[in-house]
Design an enzyme around this catalytic site. Sequence first.
Site, PDB file in Angstrom:
ATOM      1  N   GLU A 102      75.936  61.182 -19.440  1.00 43.88           N
ATOM      2  CA  GLU A 102      75.781  62.348 -18.566  1.00 43.88           C
ATOM      3  C   GLU A 102      74.519  63.137 -18.894  1.00 43.88           C
ATOM      4  O   GLU A 102      74.173  63.327 -20.065  1.00 43.88           O
ATOM      5  CB  GLU A 102      76.980  63.286 -18.712  1.00 43.88           C
ATOM      6  CG  GLU A 102      78.240  62.818 -18.031  1.00 43.88           C
ATOM      7  CD  GLU A 102      79.204  63.973 -17.817  1.00 43.88           C
ATOM      8  OE1 GLU A 102      78.801  64.969 -17.183  1.00 43.88           O
ATOM      9  OE2 GLU A 102      80.347  63.869 -18.290  1.00 43.88           O
ATOM     10  N   SER A 158      83.008  70.659 -14.687  1.00 45.46           N
ATOM     11  CA  SER A 158      81.642  70.914 -14.224  1.00 45.46           C
ATOM     12  C   SER A 158      81.401  72.416 -14.072  1.00 45.46           C
ATOM     13  O   SER A 158      81.477  73.153 -15.048  1.00 45.46           O
ATOM     14  CB  SER A 158      81.394  70.145 -12.927  1.00 45.46           C
ATOM     15  OG  SER A 158      80.016  70.105 -12.619  1.00 45.46           O
ATOM     16  N   HIS A 188      79.988  61.659 -14.638  1.00 46.07           N
ATOM     17  CA  HIS A 188      80.319  63.078 -14.585  1.00 46.07           C
ATOM     18  C   HIS A 188      81.728  63.273 -14.006  1.00 46.07           C
ATOM     19  O   HIS A 188      82.099  62.660 -13.011  1.00 46.07           O
ATOM     20  CB  HIS A 188      79.280  63.781 -13.707  1.00 46.07           C
ATOM     21  CG  HIS A 188      79.400  65.263 -13.649  1.00 46.07           C
ATOM     22  ND1 HIS A 188      79.362  66.069 -14.771  1.00 46.07           N
ATOM     23  CD2 HIS A 188      79.546  66.108 -12.579  1.00 46.07           C
ATOM     24  CE1 HIS A 188      79.474  67.334 -14.402  1.00 46.07           C
ATOM     25  NE2 HIS A 188      79.597  67.387 -13.092  1.00 46.07           N
TER      26      HIS A 188
END
Length: 326
Positions: A258, A166, A288
């Site tokens: 996502e 991320s 995610h």
Amino acid sequence: MTHELNVDLRPEYPVSWQAAAINGVLRGTMRPISTILVRNTAGMAVASRIMCLGERVPGILPKHVSIVPDRSGSCTGEWVHGGPGLDERKVVLYFHGGAYFVCSPATHRPITWRLSAAAGCPVFSLDYRQGPVHSLAESLSDALQAYEHLLDLGYAAQDIVLAGDSAGGHLTLATLLSLRDRGMPLPAAGICLSPWADLSSHRRRANVWSDPMLPAGRVDWLARRWTDGLDCFDPLVSPVYGDYTGIPPLMIVTGSTEVLRDEVRRVAVRARETGVQVTYEEWNRMPHIFPLLADVLPEGRLLFEHVSRFLDAVQAHRPTSGVEAA
């Protein structure tokens, strides 16, 4: 047979019942909580405190895993050993996710210990500075300093792998681009799990309703907040716009539903256009950073087998002659 490095993979594993259940739980908890809290500094502070409480709950780690905090010097973090018999001459430098304002090395141990086992070497999980107190530039400065610290400890650049998820995936890409631009020796490879790669004004339209975890509007809001006063099309701010010439092989992983999927794909395409070998994996209906849920998610555990194959392929494709970058 040597695993290829430059491939698109869409693993055809049946979606587990655990994944279906987790998607439902995330849709009913994380998504609405993010929608409510990620709107102002006060809400972000509440979210950060909630995550800090979670860090104090002892995690369940196998007995063969060891965690050694490292608070010496300016590069703080923790050393993670995923088992005995690791190659101490090699290391993975890991950047945790958390949208640049939550989480820590402690929250991401389900990833880092498995990554250590898959890579066959220790992982140094960096506790880098985050917002809202600190800027993206300060996070990147910490990442670069940690890499230089590993070089100073005697690790050869070709024995270091950068990895992150991320926001940590964003930091991985920005660090690779910055190292290249500074003329520094580059690591062997980069691994990006659900990287946040586009902090520009480009609005997200893919998977706006199907992402079980991330509300697109809140991701856009955070991007505007972190890039206030910056050129949001600068590759170190939005790596999706980077020139990846000379960057080492990349493994880029995302879930098919996502909200970040399209920008992840764009990074893979852009890197390949400049000659980088990219293993791009798009996992069906995975949320995610699904490897973070590997304790309960079979697909999360399977991913680390793919990581191991990727790193084996990087090793197999490494030139056996020539002068190493200085």
